[in-house]
Structures are given as structure tokens and as C-alpha cells.
Write an enzyme that holds these catalytic residues in place. Structure first.
Site, PDB file in Angstrom:
ATOM      1  N   ASP A  85      43.545  32.160  25.538  1.00  0.00           N
ATOM      2  CA  ASP A  85      43.508  33.562  25.107  1.00  0.00           C
ATOM      3  C   ASP A  85      44.925  34.071  24.885  1.00  0.00           C
ATOM      4  O   ASP A  85      45.889  33.530  25.443  1.00  0.00           O
ATOM      5  CB  ASP A  85      42.841  34.437  26.180  1.00  0.00           C
ATOM      6  CG  ASP A  85      41.388  34.064  26.394  1.00  0.00           C
ATOM      7  OD1 ASP A  85      40.795  33.444  25.488  1.00  0.00           O
ATOM      8  OD2 ASP A  85      40.864  34.387  27.477  1.00  0.00           O
TER       9      ASP A  85
HETATM   10  N1  URA Z   1      39.258  30.767  30.187  1.00  0.00           N
HETATM   11  C1  URA Z   1      39.579  32.018  29.775  1.00  0.00           C
HETATM   12  O1  URA Z   1      38.888  32.966  30.109  1.00  0.00           O
HETATM   13  N2  URA Z   1      40.663  32.186  29.017  1.00  0.00           N
HETATM   14  C2  URA Z   1      41.465  31.167  28.634  1.00  0.00           C
HETATM   15  O2  URA Z   1      42.463  31.392  27.938  1.00  0.00           O
HETATM   16  C3  URA Z   1      41.143  29.883  29.073  1.00  0.00           C
HETATM   17  C4  URA Z   1      40.026  29.703  29.853  1.00  0.00           C
END
Ligand code: URA
Length: 238
Positions: free
Chosen positions: A102
Site C-alpha cells: 500500500d
Molecule cells: N497488507 C496490507 O494491508 N497492506 C500492505 O501493504 C501489505 C499487506
């Protein structure tokens, strides 16, 4: 391609190491000493040796990046991408992030142009483990930890696969290892037990461990052992 790019992209030597090796006269191109690290060569045709050892050309590039917050894990976007942190000539080799973190997640991101390895690493069939350090808005109870470890409903067809969670003292941070890679998976898992992730950093991806020497936003090539292990994780070692 420049000689120093070729050597640093296909060995553990940095561009600086290449310059110093060139100065020492231990680099040869087609048997002749090459003292100019900026000279142009053809990776498909020329034979390059450093200290008598041949540098083999790999069509593939494998990079470990310590992703900073604020960048998106894609090749093109209206927003700044992780690929934008790489020199243009590497971006031009068709590299892409192997899976997404993310925008606000930091840590270990593999960037490659090896589509076969990326496919294997991301395939749900291979269950490649990924470890993240997390921090939470509220302490996690033992009951919630067990629920999460066994699998929770995050609105997908099936509950999440078993995961392992180790909590720090205070129970508001710790480490979680999952073997899947659903969209926002960890945030959705903690949300499923009425908690909220306030910080997330990936520290392991399969057999790869985030290099503590890499600052956020920095990257380096994987070394031969790391590439071999990663290809093993992906089931594409041959
Ligand atoms: N899980 C998430 O919620 N975000 C990420 O970036 C990776 C795994």
C-alpha cells in the site's frame, strides 16, 4: 550499454568498485584491458572479465528496495511510483514491483523484469511467506491473536489462511507472517477483530530479508545467492 552498468548489474560489484577495478587494470573486454568504466559494450556479444572471472549477462534484473511511504507500487500512475526511484535505464528494462505494498506501507519490495519468477512468487499455490512489522491503534488480546492466527473473515470467499503473530510487550505492535497476498490483507485482518493498523513495514518476502543497510527509498541489486533462493521460492529455479 556502459561497461560499469553491465558489471554492476550482473555481479555484486558496485559502480564504484567497477571504477576502482578498471583503474587497477583488472577488467578485460574481449581479452583487452578496459580502463574506462564508461566505455560502451554489447552485453549480448562482448566477453567481460573482472580479475579473470567472466561476468555472465542476465536478461533479468532483481532489485531489493526499502519502499518509503507515499509512493505507489506500480510502474505508471498519476502519483509518484517506486519505479521512479530507479535510474531511467533500469526502468527502461521493463521492471515492475513483484506484488504491491500500500502507499503508506514501507519496507521490502522486490522489483524485477523476470515475469516467470514474479508469477511464481505471487501465485496463491506457492504460499510464499511474507512477514510484516505492524503497529496497532489498540492492544491485541490473546483471544484476538488466536482468532487472527487461525484465520478470519475479511469478506473473501474463504477465511484467511493460518498466520503467525508474535506480539511485542504492550501488545500494540509485533510481527505477522502471512502466506497469501489479498488486497489490504493485513489491515483487513486486524479490522476484522475491531482493531486498526497504524503502521506496516514488510521485513521478509520468502527467503529474502530486508537489508538493514538500506535506508527508506534506497535499493540494491540482489546477489546471486538471494536470486537463487528467490527463484527457489518461486519454483523457477531451473
Ligand atoms: N497488507 C496490507 O494491508 N497492506 C500492505 O501493504 C501489505 C499487506
Amino acid at each position: 550499454m556502459r561497461l560499469d552498468r553491465f558489471i554492476s548489474g550482473n555481479s555484486a560489484l558496485s559502480r564504484k568498485d567497477v571504477s576502482s577495478a578498471a583503474r587497477k587494470g583488472i577488467i578485460t573486454v574481449n581479452g583487452l584491458p578496459a580502463r574506462d568504466p564508461g566505455m560502451h559494450m554489447d552485453p549480448e556479444k562482448d566477453t567481460v572479465c573482472v580479475g579473470g572471472e567472466r561476468i555472465n549477462y542476465s536478461r533479468y534484473v532483481y532489485i531489493m528496495m526499502n519502499k518509503p511511504a507515499g509512493l505507489v507500487s506500480s510502474t505508471e500512475d498519476r502519483e509518484r511510483t517506486v519505479i521512479g526511484l530507479l535510474p531511467e535505464w533500469i526502468a527502461g528494462l521493463g521492471v515492475f514491483p513483484c506484488g504491491r505494498l500500500d502507499k503508506d506501507t514501507t519496507g521490502l519490495l522486490v522489483i524485477t523484469n523476470d515475469g516467470g519468477a514474479a508469477h511464481g512468487l505471487l501465485s496463491p499455490r506457492h504460499h510464499v511467506p511474507k512477514t510484516y512489522r505492524f503497529s496497532l491503534a489498540q492492544p491485541l488480546s490473546e483471544e484476538q491473536r488466536i482468532l487472527l492466527s487461525n484465520g478470519v473473515d475479511i469478506g473473501e470467499k474463504k477465511p484467511t489462511a493460518p498466520s503467525s503473530i508474535v506480539l511485542d510487550e504492550g501488545k500494540m505492535s509485533g510481527e505477522i507472517t502471512i502466506t497469501e497476498g489479498k488486497f489490504h490483507q493485513i489491515k483487513r485482518m486486524f479490522a476484522a477483530v475491531s482493531n486498526r493498523v497504524t503502521g506496516l513495514e514488510r521485513t521478509r518476502f520468502g527467503s529474502l530479508v530486508l537489508d538493514p543497510g538500506l535506508e527508506r527509498g534506497e535499493w540494491r541489486y540482489l546477489n546471486e545467492n538471494e536470486i537463487a533462493s528467490l527463484r527457489g521460492d518461486a519454483g523457477t529455479e531451473n
